[in-house]
Write an enzyme that holds these catalytic residues in place. Sequence first.
Site, PDB file in Angstrom:
ATOM      1  N   HIS A  19       0.841  -1.198   0.000  1.00 51.27           N
ATOM      2  CA  HIS A  19       0.000   0.000   0.000  1.00 51.27           C
ATOM      3  C   HIS A  19       0.879   1.253   0.000  1.00 51.27           C
ATOM      4  O   HIS A  19       0.638   2.205  -0.733  1.00 51.27           O
ATOM      5  CB  HIS A  19      -0.906   0.023   1.228  1.00 51.27           C
ATOM      6  CG  HIS A  19      -1.875  -1.124   1.267  1.00 51.27           C
ATOM      7  ND1 HIS A  19      -3.170  -1.029   0.818  1.00 51.27           N
ATOM      8  CD2 HIS A  19      -1.729  -2.410   1.671  1.00 51.27           C
ATOM      9  CE1 HIS A  19      -3.784  -2.194   0.944  1.00 51.27           C
ATOM     10  NE2 HIS A  19      -2.922  -3.045   1.474  1.00 51.27           N
ATOM     11  N   ASP A 115      -7.275   4.237   1.155  1.00 47.53           N
ATOM     12  CA  ASP A 115      -7.399   2.969   0.422  1.00 47.53           C
ATOM     13  C   ASP A 115      -8.322   2.009   1.161  1.00 47.53           C
ATOM     14  O   ASP A 115      -9.019   2.401   2.111  1.00 47.53           O
ATOM     15  CB  ASP A 115      -6.033   2.377   0.089  1.00 47.53           C
ATOM     16  CG  ASP A 115      -5.231   2.005   1.314  1.00 47.53           C
ATOM     17  OD1 ASP A 115      -5.728   2.182   2.439  1.00 47.53           O
ATOM     18  OD2 ASP A 115      -4.090   1.525   1.148  1.00 47.53           O
TER      19      ASP A 115
END
Length: 483
Positions: A19, A115
């Site tokens: 990420h 996210d």
Amino acid sequence: MQISSNPHAVLFVSPGMGHLIPFLELSRALVDHHNFQATLFVVASDSSVAGSEQILRSPNPEKLRIVSLPPVDLSDVDPSIPVGAKCRISMNKSIPSLRSEIGSIPVRPTVLIVDLFGTEAFSIAEEFNFSKYFFMTTGAWFLAVMLHIPFLDSKARDDHMIRHEPLRLPGCEPIRFEDTCEIFTDPSGVGIAAVEENMSRGMLKSDGILVNSFEDLEPVSLKALRDDSRIFGGSNVVPVLQVGPLVRDVGPTVQENYVLNWLDSQPPKSVVYISFGSGGTLSAQQLKELAFGLELSQQRFVWVVRPPAENVDASYFDVGNKNDKHITPNDYLPDGFMARTKQTGVVVPNWAPQTEILKHPSTGAFISHVGWNSTLESIVNGVPVIAWPFYAEQGMNAAALTEHMEVAVRLRPPSDGVITRDEISKAVRRIMVDDEEGKNIRTRMENLKNNSRKVSSKGGSSYSLLSKFADDCLMNLQKSHGA
Ligand code: UDP
């Protein structure tokens, strides 16, 4: 808060290198090419990952600030819960510090970007009245799954989860049950209900979605996301902008790395690189089969190894940071393997400079768990893939690489779970030894690589869509100037 004339993006990223890396690249692209100011908030566990100290140093601290939020207490969390659930809990526990940090920023942010595990933070954007965007760090196909979960009727769910038929999403390629992600393999429905509640519904509340993909890579899924409102249940369509591939370019500081030095002395495209991302670990038996498979293939290799573990995602939270630093690869690789392969291979414990290795002219193939970042890094460097998916959406990525893009061969574990040395050696030789199949795969990968460069350059589709996002942010900023 003051209002600035440039847009200011605040980004809140989930734990894990998979990420962190694309969020950093998105922040950089916004700052370097689209006149943004950016502040990237990182939850503390990331800083314990090998290699992250260097990655977390901002190349341009004036315009891109990287802030580590205080560590959260996870002692009340059952250690056996899935990695995803742990990430979500860490993110939610970090929200109070994120709120107080955002509240103290002197210049008012324009947009909050989160996210998969961070959508709860949208409440902060709503409170301070700025836009809320979602950044999908995996591909468009999986994005379509996540967005469509709340609109799957019970028959479609049961066909897939109970009768093991392919999952059919409007306008997209069907997903075979054997490639599906874990939430669909738990017939109790507990996992999917949690994802629907904690992720999908949050994503659907965003003003827009950026996805780390590009037109030539996933044309079918991207078209469906653009044109087929049934993915969104027929209304409240959220605009999806493909802005990828956002991948890390080589860093300046690893020039003197021994792996890269070794690669310098190997023939072009002669080395197989093996790595399973930040989380992937192998069982003791599988590790042994892989070692013998590499020997059998008679190809050169660079292999990122970790001590064996029964959990396939055992190292996700602490790769390179375990208390097992005294253990060396000699302790868990087959007897004599290191000595026998001294001339032909390099074994790297825990973590390697992956983007530099994939970019190196001696690298000819990548045995990968096909996490999305590894997939994109392979594509932008034109390196064919041997797909060995472990968990999450990796089975879908493997299907996309082998069947939709045709730039990979695939390894599938049999029912006892262990891929044999023969299969591994055969897959390596299918790509590396110059027969018709290997040649075709390399040509298609080279084409994708060229396309990936075009879309990211000025005037390319991904570059233009990120400009559109920047324009929309600027418009919102101007509106709030007027307000
Ligand atoms: N990575 C690396 N060195 C390693 C293993 C991984 O630099 O030894 C980087 C890799 O380049 C990629 C990220 O870590 O950018 C892993 O992301 P990916 O989505 O491939 O997999 P995940 O770790 O999320 O499963």
